[in-house]
Design a protein around this motif. Structure first.
Motif, PDB file in Angstrom:
ATOM      1  N   GLU A   1      56.351 -72.514 -76.645  1.00 48.77           N
ATOM      2  CA  GLU A   1      56.671 -73.860 -76.195  1.00 48.77           C
ATOM      3  C   GLU A   1      55.366 -74.642 -76.185  1.00 48.77           C
ATOM      4  N   SER A   2      55.436 -75.873 -76.618  1.00 48.43           N
ATOM      5  CA  SER A   2      54.228 -76.677 -76.729  1.00 48.43           C
ATOM      6  C   SER A   2      53.504 -76.810 -75.393  1.00 48.43           C
ATOM      7  N   PRO A   3      52.204 -76.542 -75.369  1.00 50.37           N
ATOM      8  CA  PRO A   3      51.433 -76.775 -74.146  1.00 50.37           C
ATOM      9  C   PRO A   3      51.064 -78.255 -73.989  1.00 50.37           C
ATOM     10  N   TYR A   4      51.337 -79.051 -75.023  1.00 50.66           N
ATOM     11  CA  TYR A   4      50.929 -80.455 -75.044  1.00 50.66           C
ATOM     12  C   TYR A   4      52.122 -81.366 -74.778  1.00 50.66           C
ATOM     13  N   LYS A   5      51.967 -82.304 -73.880  1.00 56.48           N
ATOM     14  CA  LYS A   5      53.050 -83.212 -73.512  1.00 56.48           C
ATOM     15  C   LYS A   5      53.559 -84.021 -74.700  1.00 56.48           C
ATOM     16  N   GLN A   6      52.679 -84.401 -75.599  1.00 53.06           N
ATOM     17  CA  GLN A   6      53.094 -85.232 -76.726  1.00 53.06           C
ATOM     18  C   GLN A   6      53.258 -84.431 -78.012  1.00 53.06           C
ATOM     19  N   GLY A   7      53.096 -83.102 -77.935  1.00 49.39           N
ATOM     20  CA  GLY A   7      53.220 -82.266 -79.118  1.00 49.39           C
ATOM     21  C   GLY A   7      54.662 -81.922 -79.435  1.00 49.39           C
TER      22      GLY A   7
ATOM     23  N   GLY B   1      46.090 -87.720 -81.836  1.00 49.90           N
ATOM     24  CA  GLY B   1      45.120 -88.622 -82.455  1.00 49.90           C
ATOM     25  C   GLY B   1      44.348 -89.475 -81.461  1.00 49.90           C
ATOM     26  N   HIS B   2      44.857 -89.606 -80.236  1.00 48.30           N
ATOM     27  CA  HIS B   2      44.179 -90.403 -79.207  1.00 48.30           C
ATOM     28  C   HIS B   2      43.167 -89.583 -78.396  1.00 48.30           C
ATOM     29  N   TRP B   3      43.057 -88.288 -78.667  1.00 45.73           N
ATOM     30  CA  TRP B   3      42.108 -87.445 -77.939  1.00 45.73           C
ATOM     31  C   TRP B   3      40.679 -87.854 -78.284  1.00 45.73           C
ATOM     32  N   PRO B   4      39.725 -87.536 -77.413  1.00 49.25           N
ATOM     33  CA  PRO B   4      38.313 -87.857 -77.691  1.00 49.25           C
ATOM     34  C   PRO B   4      37.837 -87.222 -78.999  1.00 49.25           C
ATOM     35  N   ARG B   5      36.883 -87.877 -79.608  1.00 50.42           N
ATOM     36  CA  ARG B   5      36.346 -87.415 -80.891  1.00 50.42           C
ATOM     37  C   ARG B   5      35.120 -86.511 -80.757  1.00 50.42           C
ATOM     38  N   SER B   6      34.711 -86.242 -79.501  1.00 54.16           N
ATOM     39  CA  SER B   6      33.543 -85.385 -79.326  1.00 54.16           C
ATOM     40  C   SER B   6      33.590 -84.689 -77.972  1.00 54.16           C
ATOM     41  N   LEU B   7      32.818 -83.643 -77.852  1.00 52.03           N
ATOM     42  CA  LEU B   7      32.674 -82.926 -76.589  1.00 52.03           C
ATOM     43  C   LEU B   7      32.142 -83.861 -75.509  1.00 52.03           C
ATOM     44  N   GLU B   8      31.203 -84.711 -75.892  1.00 50.48           N
ATOM     45  CA  GLU B   8      30.594 -85.626 -74.932  1.00 50.48           C
ATOM     46  C   GLU B   8      31.629 -86.601 -74.359  1.00 50.48           C
ATOM     47  N   GLU B   9      32.538 -87.086 -75.177  1.00 56.98           N
ATOM     48  CA  GLU B   9      33.567 -88.029 -74.722  1.00 56.98           C
ATOM     49  C   GLU B   9      34.664 -87.325 -73.914  1.00 56.98           C
ATOM     50  N   SER B  10      34.814 -86.031 -74.070  1.00 59.58           N
ATOM     51  CA  SER B  10      35.896 -85.288 -73.414  1.00 59.58           C
ATOM     52  C   SER B  10      35.789 -85.261 -71.900  1.00 59.58           C
ATOM     53  N   GLY B  11      34.590 -85.355 -71.372  1.00 59.30           N
ATOM     54  CA  GLY B  11      34.397 -85.273 -69.930  1.00 59.30           C
ATOM     55  C   GLY B  11      35.076 -86.388 -69.161  1.00 59.30           C
ATOM     56  N   ASP B  12      35.208 -87.553 -69.766  1.00 61.73           N
ATOM     57  CA  ASP B  12      35.827 -88.696 -69.100  1.00 61.73           C
ATOM     58  C   ASP B  12      37.304 -88.860 -69.436  1.00 61.73           C
ATOM     59  N   PHE B  13      37.853 -87.977 -70.266  1.00 67.00           N
ATOM     60  CA  PHE B  13      39.240 -88.084 -70.712  1.00 67.00           C
ATOM     61  C   PHE B  13      40.189 -87.466 -69.688  1.00 67.00           C
ATOM     62  N   ASP B  14      41.361 -88.049 -69.512  1.00 69.65           N
ATOM     63  CA  ASP B  14      42.357 -87.551 -68.570  1.00 69.65           C
ATOM     64  C   ASP B  14      43.164 -86.414 -69.218  1.00 69.65           C
ATOM     65  N   TRP B  15      42.581 -85.226 -69.253  1.00 73.12           N
ATOM     66  CA  TRP B  15      43.227 -84.066 -69.884  1.00 73.12           C
ATOM     67  C   TRP B  15      44.479 -83.633 -69.131  1.00 73.12           C
ATOM     68  N   GLU B  16      44.545 -83.875 -67.826  1.00 74.80           N
ATOM     69  CA  GLU B  16      45.726 -83.475 -67.046  1.00 74.80           C
ATOM     70  C   GLU B  16      46.990 -84.169 -67.545  1.00 74.80           C
ATOM     71  N   ASN B  17      46.836 -85.312 -68.146  1.00 65.15           N
ATOM     72  CA  ASN B  17      47.975 -86.045 -68.672  1.00 65.15           C
ATOM     73  C   ASN B  17      48.413 -85.534 -70.045  1.00 65.15           C
ATOM     74  N   GLU B  18      47.708 -84.566 -70.589  1.00 66.62           N
ATOM     75  CA  GLU B  18      47.987 -84.072 -71.943  1.00 66.62           C
ATOM     76  C   GLU B  18      48.713 -82.737 -71.982  1.00 66.62           C
ATOM     77  N   PHE B  19      48.631 -81.963 -70.905  1.00 68.47           N
ATOM     78  CA  PHE B  19      49.159 -80.605 -70.928  1.00 68.47           C
ATOM     79  C   PHE B  19      50.392 -80.449 -70.052  1.00 68.47           C
ATOM     80  N   ASN B  20      51.233 -79.487 -70.409  1.00 69.18           N
ATOM     81  CA  ASN B  20      52.460 -79.183 -69.677  1.00 69.18           C
ATOM     82  C   ASN B  20      52.256 -78.180 -68.558  1.00 69.18           C
ATOM     83  N   PHE B  21      51.062 -77.917 -68.165  1.00 69.57           N
ATOM     84  CA  PHE B  21      50.821 -76.953 -67.072  1.00 69.57           C
ATOM     85  C   PHE B  21      49.902 -77.534 -66.037  1.00 69.57           C
TER      86      PHE B  21
END
Length: 158
Positions: A61-67, A138-158
């Motif tokens: 089952e997809s771990p990604y909300k939009q997957g 496609g809306h995910w950050p383009r780098s490790l550096e940008e990932s720190g400020d991204f709302d990852w909790e809104n992306e996963f089903n867990f």
């Protein structure tokens, strides 16, 4: 079918000082000339998922909300896979050659996970300037550096 022997070179460790890779003594000479590299690729073993049940998972089952609802395991970063090998890119903070320790900023490994190999991150070989990804991420950050400020909790089903 060909069988392989994989040798553990160390472990992922965490303590009050942070996260680090602790090498087995016989592999400490392999650290020579690693200083100067800002990041390393760490290959490690998802040891908590190393059993026949987890190794037989090919779809999930997809771990990604939009997957998509169901995904092949090779389209995920799930620890359940035929060979539970993980890859983390980690920032190198400090190397203690005598102790065989590489202090890192972070890796998504757990305490004591076996480390299989380290490779210096080199942009000419490891960076893809314009990677293609599916529309749903496609809306995910383009780098490790940008990932720190991204709302990852809104992306996963867990």
């Amino acid at each position: 079918m060909k069988q392989f022997t994989v040798r553990q070179i160390g472990t992922m460790e965490m303590d009050k000082d942070g996260m680090y890779v602790k090498l087995l003594p016989e592999y400490i000479p392999a650290l020579k000339s690693l200083e100067g590299f800002g990041h390393a690729d760490i290959l490690w073993w998802f040891d908590g998922c190393d059993d026949e049940e987890n190794r037989s998972v090919l779809e999930a089952e997809s771990p990604y909300k939009q997957g998509p609802d169901t995904m092949g395991i090779f389209a995920t970063r799930s620890p359940q896979r035929p060979n539970p090998i993980a890859l983390s890119v980690a920032q190198i903070l400090y190397i203690d050659h005598e102790a065989g320790v590489i202090y890192i900023a972070y890796a998504d490994a757990r305490q004591g996970s076996p480390v299989l190999d380290l490779k210096p991150y080199t942009p000419s070989l490891d960076r893809v300037e314009h990677p293609q990804v599916p529309d749903w991420c496609g809306h995910w950050p383009r780098s490790l550096e940008e990932s720190g400020d991204f709302d990852w909790e809104n992306e996963f089903n867990f």
